[in-house]
Design a protein around this motif. Structure first.
Motif, PDB file in Angstrom:
ATOM      1  N   VAL A 178      37.607  41.732  40.301  1.00 60.41           N
ATOM      2  CA  VAL A 178      39.053  41.759  39.965  1.00 60.41           C
ATOM      3  C   VAL A 178      38.587  41.607  38.833  1.00 60.41           C
ATOM      4  N   ASP A 179      39.706  41.282  37.778  1.00 57.65           N
ATOM      5  CA  ASP A 179      39.834  41.345  36.148  1.00 57.65           C
ATOM      6  C   ASP A 179      40.698  40.040  36.031  1.00 57.65           C
ATOM      7  N   ALA A 180      40.601  39.965  34.288  1.00 54.40           N
ATOM      8  CA  ALA A 180      41.804  38.345  34.438  1.00 54.40           C
ATOM      9  C   ALA A 180      43.181  38.860  34.849  1.00 54.40           C
ATOM     10  N   SER A 181      43.748  39.932  35.408  1.00 50.53           N
ATOM     11  CA  SER A 181      45.481  40.920  35.583  1.00 50.53           C
ATOM     12  C   SER A 181      44.953  39.863  37.210  1.00 50.53           C
ATOM     13  N   GLY A 182      44.173  39.476  37.951  1.00 49.58           N
ATOM     14  CA  GLY A 182      44.144  39.748  39.247  1.00 49.58           C
ATOM     15  C   GLY A 182      44.192  38.387  39.460  1.00 49.58           C
ATOM     16  N   PRO A 183      43.648  38.265  40.833  1.00 46.29           N
ATOM     17  CA  PRO A 183      43.701  37.277  41.811  1.00 46.29           C
ATOM     18  C   PRO A 183      42.068  36.009  40.999  1.00 46.29           C
ATOM     19  N   SER A 184      42.693  34.824  41.376  1.00 46.25           N
ATOM     20  CA  SER A 184      41.249  34.120  41.466  1.00 46.25           C
ATOM     21  C   SER A 184      39.480  34.555  42.418  1.00 46.25           C
ATOM     22  N   PRO A 185      39.147  34.144  41.719  1.00 40.61           N
ATOM     23  CA  PRO A 185      38.059  35.549  42.068  1.00 40.61           C
ATOM     24  C   PRO A 185      36.225  34.533  43.089  1.00 40.61           C
TER      25      PRO A 185
END
Length: 347
Positions: A213-220
């Motif tokens: 995922v990247d900054a626009s997605g859910p928390s890693p």
């Protein structure tokens, strides 16, 4: 280690293109035609002078022989050149391919030679040393991290772990393409069936799945970060642990040391691509609860959780554990493995 033959120094103006050599010593000079048109030929049967007939001037050489005076020496020179081209020896030490392609002769002395049997290239290095040759090392960064753009589909089945790929701000100056290459390699490595999503990895509750995922997605769930040499040393206890550059995992943070990223490890014998995949798989393996292990059998593939950055020899890892405990006791049984980048390598 046998020193290569010394060659005389040359300047930039003295260098010749590869494969060019001077004419071979001892080759014969071209046949030369000798011609002396000024010599007066002997005149046979010259007409007597008659008082009642005016005396004619003596004919010159050119007028006597006409065009033949120029043609004959020209024919001699052409014949000499033809003989020289015919009898000139071929380069006996040139390869068949060179002769067929019109290549020039090989040098009398090799320009570079292979190592003698039993010798190894380069200086003596301890396996844990950072290789001295390779790309420029990003020594310091801003100690802040930027999430690189890019996402993936869910790979594998079972409990889902999401991850980001990040880079310390400032280290990209050493290589403008580093961001794209780093992001691609991390994602392709963790999505590979030889990595941790392999179905054979089921233990107890089942396998795992991964998704970038990247900054626009859910928390890693964890973050894979390429950091400068100094930041890695601070994060990975360089001063209080084993005094060799390494990567490490601390909580959700997976720190990959840029010094190792551009130089690799002695144990991988220059295979930088395989080393990078190993570093990713090894440190992410700690996220899933895996601890360090030793070489299980002489000559076999090293487990990915073996500290291959330092060595693929149990004896050497045993000695390093005396400096700083790495969490697992490695027996000094003499086993040496082959480097390996994958948790589930193809046999």
């Amino acid at each position: 280690m046998t020193s290569p033959p010394q060659r005389p120094r040359t300047t930039a103006n003295d260098r010749r293109p590869a494969g060019r050599t001077k004419a071979r010593a001892g080759a014969g000079e071209p046949l030369a035609a000798s011609w002396n048109p000024t010599a007066e030929p002997e005149v046979v049967g010259e007409a007597e002078d008659f008082e009642d007939e005016p005396r004619r001037p003596r004919a010159g050489v050119a007028s006597r022989y006409g065009w033949r005076i120029y043609a004959v020496p020209l024919l001699v020179v052409i014949s000499a050149l033809a003989v020289f081209q015919t009898v000139r020896p071929t380069d006996g030490d040139a390869s068949t391919e060179q002769q067929a392609a019109g290549g020039s002769a090989t040098p009398e002395q090799p320009l570079v030679t292979e190592a003698a049997p039993g010798q190894e290239y380069g200086p003596e290095l301890f396996s844990a040393d950072l290789p001295p040759e390779g790309g420029a090392i990003p020594e310091t960064g801003a100690r802040t991290f930027r999430v690189l753009p890019g996402t993936s589909e869910v790979v594998g089945t079972g409990q889902l772990y999401r991850y980001t790929v990040e880079m310390e701000v400032g280290i990209e100056k050493a290589d403008p393409n580093a961001e794209v290459e780093f992001g691609h390699l991390v994602q392709s490595t963790l999505s590979d069936p030889r990595s941790w999503t392999n179905p054979q990895g089921a233990t107890g509750s089942g396998t795992i799945s991964l998704q970038r995922v990247d900054a626009s997605g859910p928390s890693p769930d964890f973050r894979v970060i390429l950091v400068s040499q100094q930041t890695a040393r601070e994060a990975c206890d360089y001063s209080n642990g084993v005094p060799y550059d390494s990567s490490c995992r601390k909580g959700e943070m997976v720190y990959l040391n840029a010094a190792r990223w551009v130089r690799g490890a002695v144990s991988f014998e220059g295979d930088l691509g395989s080393y990078r995949r190993y570093a990713i798989n090894h440190e992410v393996g700690h996220v899933f609860g895996n601890k360090h292990v030793g070489c299980p059998a002489q000559g076999g593939l090293a487990p990915v959780m073996m500290q291959q950055t330092f060595s693929v020899s149990n004896n050497e890892l045993h000695e390093l554990n005396k400096i700083a405990d790495q969490g697992t006791k490695i027996p000094a049984d003499g086993f040496v493995c082959k480097p390996n980048a994958w948790p589930f390598p193809i046999p």
